[in-house]
Scaffold this motif. Structure first.
Motif, PDB file in Angstrom:
ATOM      1  N   GLY A 233       0.806  -1.231   0.000  1.00  0.00           N
ATOM      2  CA  GLY A 233       0.000   0.000   0.000  1.00  0.00           C
ATOM      3  C   GLY A 233       0.833   1.271   0.000  1.00  0.00           C
ATOM      4  N   LYS A 234       2.056   1.192  -0.491  1.00  0.00           N
ATOM      5  CA  LYS A 234       2.961   2.370  -0.484  1.00  0.00           C
ATOM      6  C   LYS A 234       2.436   3.469  -1.411  1.00  0.00           C
ATOM      7  CE  LYS A 234       6.452  -0.088  -1.924  1.00  0.00           C
ATOM      8  NZ  LYS A 234       5.714  -1.368  -2.010  1.00  0.00           N
ATOM      9  N   SER A 235       2.110   3.062  -2.643  1.00  0.00           N
ATOM     10  CA  SER A 235       1.666   4.079  -3.614  1.00  0.00           C
ATOM     11  C   SER A 235       0.351   4.698  -3.164  1.00  0.00           C
ATOM     12  CB  SER A 235       1.511   3.447  -4.992  1.00  0.00           C
ATOM     13  OG  SER A 235       2.734   2.912  -5.407  1.00  0.00           O
ATOM     14  N   SER A 236      -0.498   3.906  -2.499  1.00  0.00           N
ATOM     15  CA  SER A 236      -1.772   4.461  -2.001  1.00  0.00           C
ATOM     16  C   SER A 236      -1.495   5.561  -0.981  1.00  0.00           C
ATOM     17  CB  SER A 236      -2.615   3.366  -1.350  1.00  0.00           C
ATOM     18  OG  SER A 236      -2.769   2.295  -2.253  1.00  0.00           O
ATOM     19  N   ILE A 237      -0.436   5.397  -0.184  1.00  0.00           N
ATOM     20  CA  ILE A 237      -0.095   6.425   0.814  1.00  0.00           C
ATOM     21  C   ILE A 237       0.394   7.690   0.109  1.00  0.00           C
ATOM     22  CG2 ILE A 237       1.530   7.007   2.679  1.00  0.00           C
ATOM     23  CD1 ILE A 237       1.243   4.095   3.625  1.00  0.00           C
ATOM     24  N   PRO A 253       1.344  -7.327  -7.171  1.00  0.00           N
ATOM     25  CA  PRO A 253       2.623  -6.961  -6.542  1.00  0.00           C
ATOM     26  C   PRO A 253       3.635  -6.552  -7.612  1.00  0.00           C
ATOM     27  CG  PRO A 253       1.838  -9.069  -5.706  1.00  0.00           C
ATOM     28  CD  PRO A 253       0.968  -8.711  -6.873  1.00  0.00           C
ATOM     29  N   GLY A 254       4.423  -5.524  -7.328  1.00  0.00           N
ATOM     30  CA  GLY A 254       5.434  -5.076  -8.290  1.00  0.00           C
ATOM     31  C   GLY A 254       4.886  -4.049  -9.266  1.00  0.00           C
ATOM     32  N   THR A 255       3.799  -3.356  -8.879  1.00  0.00           N
ATOM     33  CA  THR A 255       3.218  -2.345  -9.780  1.00  0.00           C
ATOM     34  C   THR A 255       4.188  -1.177  -9.969  1.00  0.00           C
ATOM     35  OG1 THR A 255       0.989  -2.943  -9.117  1.00  0.00           O
ATOM     36  CG2 THR A 255       1.263  -0.768 -10.108  1.00  0.00           C
ATOM     37  N   THR A 256       4.706  -0.663  -8.868  1.00  0.00           N
ATOM     38  CA  THR A 256       5.656   0.453  -8.966  1.00  0.00           C
ATOM     39  C   THR A 256       7.042  -0.116  -9.216  1.00  0.00           C
ATOM     40  OG1 THR A 256       4.309   1.627  -7.344  1.00  0.00           O
ATOM     41  CG2 THR A 256       6.487   2.527  -7.780  1.00  0.00           C
ATOM     42  N   ASP A 343      -5.273  -1.169   7.801  1.00  0.00           N
ATOM     43  CA  ASP A 343      -5.819  -1.403   9.142  1.00  0.00           C
ATOM     44  C   ASP A 343      -7.311  -1.762   9.103  1.00  0.00           C
ATOM     45  OD1 ASP A 343      -5.353  -1.388  12.000  1.00  0.00           O
ATOM     46  OD2 ASP A 343      -6.611   0.424  12.071  1.00  0.00           O
ATOM     47  N   ASP A 344      -8.003  -1.355   8.020  1.00  0.00           N
ATOM     48  CA  ASP A 344      -9.430  -1.693   7.893  1.00  0.00           C
ATOM     49  C   ASP A 344      -9.638  -3.202   7.799  1.00  0.00           C
ATOM     50  OD1 ASP A 344      -9.725  -1.945   4.509  1.00  0.00           O
ATOM     51  OD2 ASP A 344      -8.045  -0.861   5.319  1.00  0.00           O
ATOM     52  N   LEU A 345      -8.590  -3.949   7.422  1.00  0.00           N
ATOM     53  CA  LEU A 345      -8.728  -5.410   7.280  1.00  0.00           C
ATOM     54  C   LEU A 345      -8.560  -6.132   8.617  1.00  0.00           C
ATOM     55  CD1 LEU A 345      -6.665  -6.069   3.999  1.00  0.00           C
ATOM     56  CD2 LEU A 345      -9.126  -5.701   4.226  1.00  0.00           C
TER      57      LEU A 345
HETATM   58  N1  LIG Z   1      -8.001  -2.757   2.281  1.00  0.00           N
HETATM   59  C1  LIG Z   1      -7.048  -1.906   1.950  1.00  0.00           C
HETATM   60  N2  LIG Z   1      -6.428  -2.060   0.770  1.00  0.00           N
HETATM   61  C2  LIG Z   1      -5.446  -1.184   0.441  1.00  0.00           C
HETATM   62  C3  LIG Z   1      -5.066  -0.139   1.304  1.00  0.00           C
HETATM   63  N3  LIG Z   1      -4.062   0.533   0.705  1.00  0.00           N
HETATM   64  C4  LIG Z   1      -3.831  -0.056  -0.467  1.00  0.00           C
HETATM   65  N4  LIG Z   1      -4.661  -1.096  -0.647  1.00  0.00           N
HETATM   66  C5  LIG Z   1      -4.724  -1.997  -1.786  1.00  0.00           C
HETATM   67  O1  LIG Z   1      -3.535  -2.754  -1.835  1.00  0.00           O
HETATM   68  C6  LIG Z   1      -3.126  -2.980  -3.187  1.00  0.00           C
HETATM   69  C7  LIG Z   1      -1.714  -2.511  -3.389  1.00  0.00           C
HETATM   70  O2  LIG Z   1      -1.673  -1.123  -3.192  1.00  0.00           O
HETATM   71  P1  LIG Z   1      -0.485  -0.229  -3.737  1.00  0.00           P
HETATM   72  O3  LIG Z   1      -0.656   1.122  -3.162  1.00  0.00           O
HETATM   73  O4  LIG Z   1      -0.377  -0.352  -5.200  1.00  0.00           O
HETATM   74  O5  LIG Z   1       0.726  -0.985  -3.048  1.00  0.00           O
HETATM   75  P2  LIG Z   1       2.289  -0.792  -3.284  1.00  0.00           P
HETATM   76  O6  LIG Z   1       2.954  -1.062  -2.009  1.00  0.00           O
HETATM   77  O7  LIG Z   1       2.556   0.519  -3.933  1.00  0.00           O
HETATM   78  O8  LIG Z   1       2.588  -1.956  -4.291  1.00  0.00           O
HETATM   79  P3  LIG Z   1       3.843  -2.156  -5.277  1.00  0.00           P
HETATM   80  O9  LIG Z   1       3.986  -0.908  -6.076  1.00  0.00           O
HETATM   81  O10 LIG Z   1       3.409  -3.296  -6.109  1.00  0.00           O
HETATM   82  O11 LIG Z   1       5.008  -2.457  -4.447  1.00  0.00           O
HETATM   83  C8  LIG Z   1      -4.152  -2.245  -4.048  1.00  0.00           C
HETATM   84  O12 LIG Z   1      -5.114  -3.153  -4.469  1.00  0.00           O
HETATM   85  C9  LIG Z   1      -4.773  -1.247  -3.100  1.00  0.00           C
HETATM   86  O13 LIG Z   1      -6.099  -0.901  -3.436  1.00  0.00           O
HETATM   87  C10 LIG Z   1      -5.759  -0.011   2.546  1.00  0.00           C
HETATM   88  O14 LIG Z   1      -5.495   0.873   3.378  1.00  0.00           O
HETATM   89  N5  LIG Z   1      -6.729  -0.928   2.820  1.00  0.00           N
END
Ligand SMILES: Nc1nc2c(ncn2[C@@H]2O[C@H](COP(=O)(O)OP(=O)(O)OP(=O)(O)O)[C@@H](O)[C@H]2O)c(=O)[nH]1
Ligand SMILES: [Mg+2]
Length: 487
Positions: A233-237, A253-256, A343-345
């Motif tokens: 969830g790094k990119s989501s942050i 996994p491995g999107t970024t 954390d919602d999970l």
């Molecule tokens: N339930 C839930 N899902 C989340 C949350 N944050 C991210 N996700 C989901 O987790 C998945 C990965 O999220 P990314 O933000 O792409 O994760 P990342 O760490 O950047 O992934 P990589 O770039 O592949 O390393 C996506 O399907 C998001 O929708 C969260 O707070 N809660």
């Protein structure tokens, strides 16, 4: 470049390109005569000093070109301290070119980078630290950057440095007085008094030097790097902090694969935020491996690391590896916040997947916080945590630290104290501290007052480089060459 500081210089102060208006400046003894040749007044020419009047630009055989506003600032009441004429014209390419060409043909010289400010410095309109602040103010993206630059521009650092200079001159005068006395009259109390006086100066200079930690962050911005395993969830942050979908988010996994960098302001501070590729282990994909290398170098440069861990927990060997890497970074002195993501999970997960417990065991002593991009309030908590870190230099400042900060000279009370934002100033202060300490040692070792006086004068010379009271031509050139043309 070697400049003459007495001729008439001219340049646009606004950047190239089309704009509603552009501002052209002429500074120097010939500036009034040049304007007389080129501009035809609508009415009476400048009835009072510092007036503004409407003029037609009529550069000789080109015919009338534009209607402009000419502002006259007579020496010494101008930015540079010389006669300055400011022309506000229409910001089109042809008009700009006509003004530039005709003013140069009428006898002005095209100004070099920072030459107007250099003149202001040479003419005593501002000191060197104020001139440096001019560029900081122009480059400021965030409110706090602009605030500290403006304080420095208004002489904040100079006043603080001058206080220390006066203090050291006091000690030097004391020394000179003792120098005139006979050797036999020299008493141990005199040496002790001198050492005490120097102690006070040294403590104050040390305090000022320490403000550079936060001052640098304010001026340059805080480098925050988001790291962790793939898919946590790094990119989501990054997107949540940016307030827009800047990085691609997907369940794969491995999107970024490369670092993603954005600048944002948090609480008025500039933050450089970097999202990184997931730190996948033992990848055979060369692109993924390059992504990990880039993530690692971003971590090296980070002022603050947000390390994200999310369910499901990784396998045992990966957990070990992750815990080891976090330990290494913390041991290197890198400020690191573990983010217990998704954390919602939590409510849907079995007990053994509880991240809070996991973090308490694995990353004991490392600050952590829970996070979900779906929970209201989490974004505010994360933002506040970063702002607190910038303000206090710690992720979790205890009440004692908060109290101490409130009475010391860091960002916590910027209103009453100055912060150093330039490495050049800090280096000069540190050299001055070393020389003051040397003087104290020499006094303790019963060395001659002559020798101590020489060392103290060297310390004063170091402090004078900050304000430019004693500065080499090379340093002046280095500083002003960094300016833009027209400032
Ligand atoms: N339930 C839930 N899902 C989340 C949350 N944050 C991210 N996700 C989901 O987790 C998945 C990965 O999220 P990314 O933000 O792409 O994760 P990342 O760490 O950047 O992934 P990589 O770039 O592949 O390393 C996506 O399907 C998001 O929708 C969260 O707070 N809660
Ligand atoms: Mg990502």
């Amino acid at each position: 470049m070697n400049y003459s500081d007495i001729d008439t210089i001219a340049a646009f102060s606004t950047p190239p390109g089309e704009s509603g208006l552009a501002v052209f400046r002429i500074s120097g003894p010939e500036s009034g005569l040049i304007c007389d040749k080129l501009f035809v007044p609508f009415g009476t020419r400048f009835p009072k000093p510092s007036d503004m009047e409407g003029y037609t630009l009529a550069p000789g055989n080109w015919g009338d070109m534009d209607e402009v506003v000419l502002a006259c600032f007579r020496a010494p009441n101008s930015y540079t301290g010389d006669d300055v004429y400011e022309i506000s014209c229409h910001g089109g390419q042809a008009v700009r070119q006509a003004i530039f060409d005709s003013v140069i043909a009428a006898g002005a010289r095209s100004a070099g980078p920072g030459e107007f400010s250099r003149r202001a410095f040479i003419n005593g309109k501002m000191d060197l630290s104020a001139a440096e602040a001019v560029m900081d103010l122009i480059g400021a993206q965030a409110e706090k950057q602009a605030q500290v630059a403006f304080r420095q521009l208004k002489g904040g650092i100079s006043r603080t440095v001058h206080r220390r200079v006066d203090q050291l001159y006091g000690t030097l005068a004391h020394l000179e007085m003792l120098l005139d006395w006979d050797e036999e009259e020299e008493r141990a109390e005199d040496r002790a008094t001198l050492i005490r006086e120097l102690d006070e100066a040294s403590v104050e200079l040390g305090r000022l030097s320490a403000t550079f930690v936060s001052g640098r962050v304010i001026r340059e911005g805080l480098a925050v790097v988001i790291a962790g395993s793939p898919n946590v969830g790094k990119s989501s942050i990054l997107n949540a902090l940016a307030g827009r979908d800047r990085a691609i988010v997907s369940p794969i996994p491995g999107t970024t694969r490369d670092t993603v960098e954005i600048d944002l302001t948090l609480g008025g501070y500039l933050v450089h935020l970097t999202d990184t590729a997931g730190l996948a282990v033992d990848s055979h994909d060369p692109i993924e491996r390059e992504g990990v290398t880039r993530a690692e170098s971003a971590l090296e440069e980070a002022d603050l690391i947000l390390w994200v861990v999310s369910p499901p927990l990784p396998c045992v060997s990966e957990r070990e590896r992750e815990a080891l890497r976090i330990d290494q970074l913390v041991a290197q002195g890198k400020p690191l916040l573990v983010i217990l993501g998704k954390d919602d999970l939590r409510i849907t997960l079995p007990q053994e997947e509880d991240l809070t417990k996991y973090a308490a065991q694995r990353f004991a002593g490392v600050p952590s916080m829970t996070w979900s991009d779906k929970q209201e309030g989490d974004l505010t908590r994360l933002r506040d945590t970063i702002i607190t870190f910038i303000g206090y230099g710690q992720l979790q400042p205890d009440p004692v630290t908060r109290e101490r900060q409130a009475t010391s000279s860091t960002v916590g009370d910027m209103e009453s104290h100055e912060v150093l934002t330039h490495a050049r100033h800090k280096a000069a202060i540190d050299r001055a501290i070393a020389l003051v300490t040397q003087s104290q040692m020499d006094l303790k070792n019963n060395f001659s007052f002559d020798l101590v006086a020489i060392t103290l004068k060297e310390a004063l010379t170091e402090l004078a480089t900050i304000t430019g009271d004693d500065v080499s031509e090379t340093l002046i050139e280095t500083i002003f060459n960094r300016f833009c043309v027209g400032k």
